[in-house]
Design an enzyme around this catalytic site. Structure first.
Site, PDB file in Angstrom:
ATOM      1  N   ARG A  77       0.790  -1.206  -0.146  1.00 42.61           N
ATOM      2  CA  ARG A  77       0.047  -0.097   0.036  1.00 42.61           C
ATOM      3  C   ARG A  77       1.039   1.311   0.089  1.00 42.61           C
ATOM      4  O   ARG A  77       1.801   1.317   1.035  1.00 42.61           O
ATOM      5  CB  ARG A  77      -0.921   0.070   1.267  1.00 42.61           C
ATOM      6  CG  ARG A  77      -1.843   1.061   1.251  1.00 42.61           C
ATOM      7  CD  ARG A  77      -2.919   0.899   2.256  1.00 42.61           C
ATOM      8  NE  ARG A  77      -2.691   0.970   3.650  1.00 42.61           N
ATOM      9  CZ  ARG A  77      -3.269   0.777   4.677  1.00 42.61           C
ATOM     10  NH1 ARG A  77      -4.572   0.590   4.568  1.00 42.61           N
ATOM     11  NH2 ARG A  77      -2.850   0.910   5.933  1.00 42.61           N
TER      12      ARG A  77
ATOM     13  N   ASN B 117      -6.152   2.121 -13.359  1.00 41.26           N
ATOM     14  CA  ASN B 117      -6.043   2.548 -11.976  1.00 41.26           C
ATOM     15  C   ASN B 117      -7.369   3.214 -11.726  1.00 41.26           C
ATOM     16  O   ASN B 117      -7.508   3.536 -10.489  1.00 41.26           O
ATOM     17  CB  ASN B 117      -5.025   4.129 -12.206  1.00 41.26           C
ATOM     18  CG  ASN B 117      -3.605   3.799 -12.249  1.00 41.26           C
ATOM     19  OD1 ASN B 117      -3.172   2.680 -11.859  1.00 41.26           O
ATOM     20  ND2 ASN B 117      -2.892   4.935 -12.320  1.00 41.26           N
ATOM     21  N   TYR B 118      -8.476   3.007 -12.348  1.00 44.23           N
ATOM     22  CA  TYR B 118      -9.891   2.985 -12.001  1.00 44.23           C
ATOM     23  C   TYR B 118     -10.137   1.682 -11.790  1.00 44.23           C
ATOM     24  O   TYR B 118     -11.230   0.883 -12.562  1.00 44.23           O
ATOM     25  CB  TYR B 118     -10.662   3.503 -13.033  1.00 44.23           C
ATOM     26  CG  TYR B 118     -10.169   5.143 -13.203  1.00 44.23           C
ATOM     27  CD1 TYR B 118      -9.790   5.968 -12.375  1.00 44.23           C
ATOM     28  CD2 TYR B 118     -10.730   5.917 -14.429  1.00 44.23           C
ATOM     29  CE1 TYR B 118      -9.362   6.971 -12.350  1.00 44.23           C
ATOM     30  CE2 TYR B 118     -10.587   7.149 -14.615  1.00 44.23           C
ATOM     31  CZ  TYR B 118      -9.438   7.862 -13.642  1.00 44.23           C
ATOM     32  OH  TYR B 118      -9.315   9.149 -13.952  1.00 44.23           O
TER      33      TYR B 118
END
Length: 551
Positions: free
Chosen positions: A119, A487-488
């Protein structure tokens, strides 16, 4: 940056992505490779034994029994859909401050059968940077402490660690120069680890391309534990991580980026028009001209429902947000010639510096630049998003159906964001990076719906709404494949199996993100991680002739 001469004794990982993203070797858990048993105490001991400084890493490990575990886990969650009591939780969170800490976490994850999530900012739209839906033990490597940014204004480059946010990158550049910038996203809390590896849109894309187009080097830990730079990883792997999603290939520690030049004065405007103010005609005209405008001019459109001037009625508001690399005296005649339908006037234009434009579009106008250093959004909500690419203008009748759906109750906080193409995006080859959406694209759509009501029933209602909208626009967007933007992230378009996933099955989603580049990504994956240690619900699979029993 630290020297690359680190111990080469270890192993691998994954990466994250408002926008922004992200496994055990040899298909662990199959009959001929029994999955190692997880033991929290032994795992932590393994981390201590395999780190350069066991004292320092002991303060960076959070097990489920640690009193800070929940606060560390929740801090970077940017979508409340993945912060519920039923969301799968990691066994351990590691917050490294050195490359060796990352290497130790990867080595020990392999040894004890843990999958890995990495993350950087927590913006992965499906939570894959901190959630595993496989219902297997996993560890989060949280890059919150690996977030330095080092700018060299004379060379016009910067080294950016994977845990840095857009905001920190912009803030650090602005401290060094008034005329240097970087073409990444508007949202300041997005982590660059996932953003750069998936593409990276921004207001400078028509002039300078994507963030990934401006990456010139990277430091990555591969599946064999080696810390590699561009030269040592080779051009195939370096190609793959700039748009193909770094989480499939290794753990990206840092990026070297090429900075771009902007004028001291830029001009921004936001002009809104409702249906009563001819919004549909203006949006239709925008569809025809936005990708043809001067490359110094970027105009995107937000479509949202709004209260009408007629009491008790709804309307649609189209908001045109723009950045022009120059002064208002140049912009106004340019708009009058190319897009007079918008009716831009001098009073709409605000001249400012590039960094002030970042603040303006992020909603921080007039505040201290230090607000860009915040790692959390002021209003974290539940949301679901999808994406599309448009090659031919949608007919006006299509927008009527979109409006009808935006009048529904579930769409009170929904929007469509139309981002224009053209300029340099038409000049970069589809295969220059894994990101294939280049010439021929007029604009990209981000469909997104937010809500604040808790509970699975509310989530299902809103997710069902955006799926219906997505189905409705299908005839008007790209086809065969219906393209999507990594990235979506959208798991609706297809997922991998928990175990073995065939090339054919992965192609269902892979071709939508990467088109003809998907095959090359699979070839790179097969070369650098044949055992598929780095894997998630939409990771690139290796080619394999060994289908395991039970997979």
């Amino acid at each position: 940056m630290k020297s690359l001469a680190l111990p080469f004794a270890l192993v691998l990982l994954l990466s994250s992505q408002c926008w922004v993203t992200s496994s055990a070797e040899n298909h662990a858990g199959s009959d001929d490779n029994p999955e190692p048993s997880y033991d929290a105490h032994k795992f932590v001991q393994c981390l201590l034994e395999n780190s350069e400084d066991s004292t320092s890493i002991s303060k960076l490990i959070y097990t489920r029994t640690n009193s800070s575990f929940s606060s560390i886990l929740d801090f970077s969650i940017q979508n409340l859909r993945f912060s519920t009591p039923t969301t799968p939780k990691p066994q351990v969170i590691v917050t490294p401050v050195k490359e060796s800490h990352v290497q130790a976490a990867v080595k020990c994850s392999q040894k004890y059968g843990l999958q890995v999530r990495v993350r950087s900012g927590g913006h992965d739209y499906e939570g894959l940077s901190y959630v595993s839906n496989y219902h297997v033990p996993f560890v989060i490597i949280d890059f919150i402490n690996l977030s330095s940014v080092s700018v060299d204004p004379e060379a016009k480059t910067a080294w950016v660690q994977a845990g840095a946010t857009n905001g920190k990158v912009y803030h650090t550049i602005a401290e060094k120069s008034k005329t240097l910038a970087f073409p990444a996203g508007v949202c300041p809390t997005v982590g660059v680890g996932g953003l750069f590896s998936g593409g990276g849109y921004g207001f400078l894309m028509r002039k300078y391309g994507l963030a990934a187009d401006n990456v010139v080097d990277a430091h990555l830990i591969d599946v064999n534990g080696r810390l590699l730079d561009r030269k040592s990883m080779g051009e195939d792997l370096f190609w793959a991580i700039r748009g193909g999603g770094g989480a499939s290939f290794g753990v990206i520690i840092a990026w070297k980026i090429k900075l771009v030049t902007v004028p001291e004065t830029v001009t921004a405007f936001t002009v809104a028009r409702t249906l009563e103010q001819n919004a549909t005609k203006i949006v239709d005209r925008w569809q025809h001209v936005a990708d043809q405008l001067d490359e110094d001019l970027y105009i995107r459109v937000f479509l949202r429902s709004a209260n009408s001037s007629t009491q008790g009625k709804k309307t649609i508001r189209a908001s045109f947000e723009s950045l022009f690399l120059g002064g208002a005296d140049v912009l106004l005649p340019l708009m009058q010639h190319s897009f007079p339908e918008l009716g831009l006037v001098k009073e709409d234009c605000i001249e400012m510096s590039w960094i002030e434009s970042i603040m303006y579009f992020a909603g921080f106008r007039g505040q201290s630049l230090d607000v860009l250093l915040n790692r959390t959004q002021p209003n974290v909500r539940f949301f679901k998003a999808k994406s599309d690419f448009v090659y031919d203008p949608m007919p006006e009748i299509a927008f009527q159906g979109i409006y009808e759906r935006f009048y529904e109750k579930e769409a009170e906080a929904a929007e469509m964001i139309l981002s224009p193409y053209g300029g340099v995006m038409n000049q970069i080859s589809d295969s220059a990076t894994p990101f294939p959406h280049r010439a021929g694209t007029r604009y990209k759509i981000q469909h997104i719906v937010y809500w604040e009501e808790e509970g699975s029933e509310a989530s299902q209602r809103h997710i069902s709404w955006i799926r219906r909208l997505y189905d409705y626009v299908a005839p008007y967007v790209s086809k065969t494949p219906r393209a999507a933007y990594l990235n979506y992230r959208d798991l609706d378009i297809g997922t991998n199996n928990k175990g073995y996933t065939s090339y054919k099955q992965a192609s269902i989603w892979g071709l939508k993100y990467f088109k003809n580049n998907f095959k090359r990504l699979v070839d790179v994956k097969t070369m650098v991680d044949p055992g598929n240690f780095f894997r998630n619900e939409q990771s690139i699979p290796p080619l394999s002739s060994r289908k395991k029993k039970g997979d």
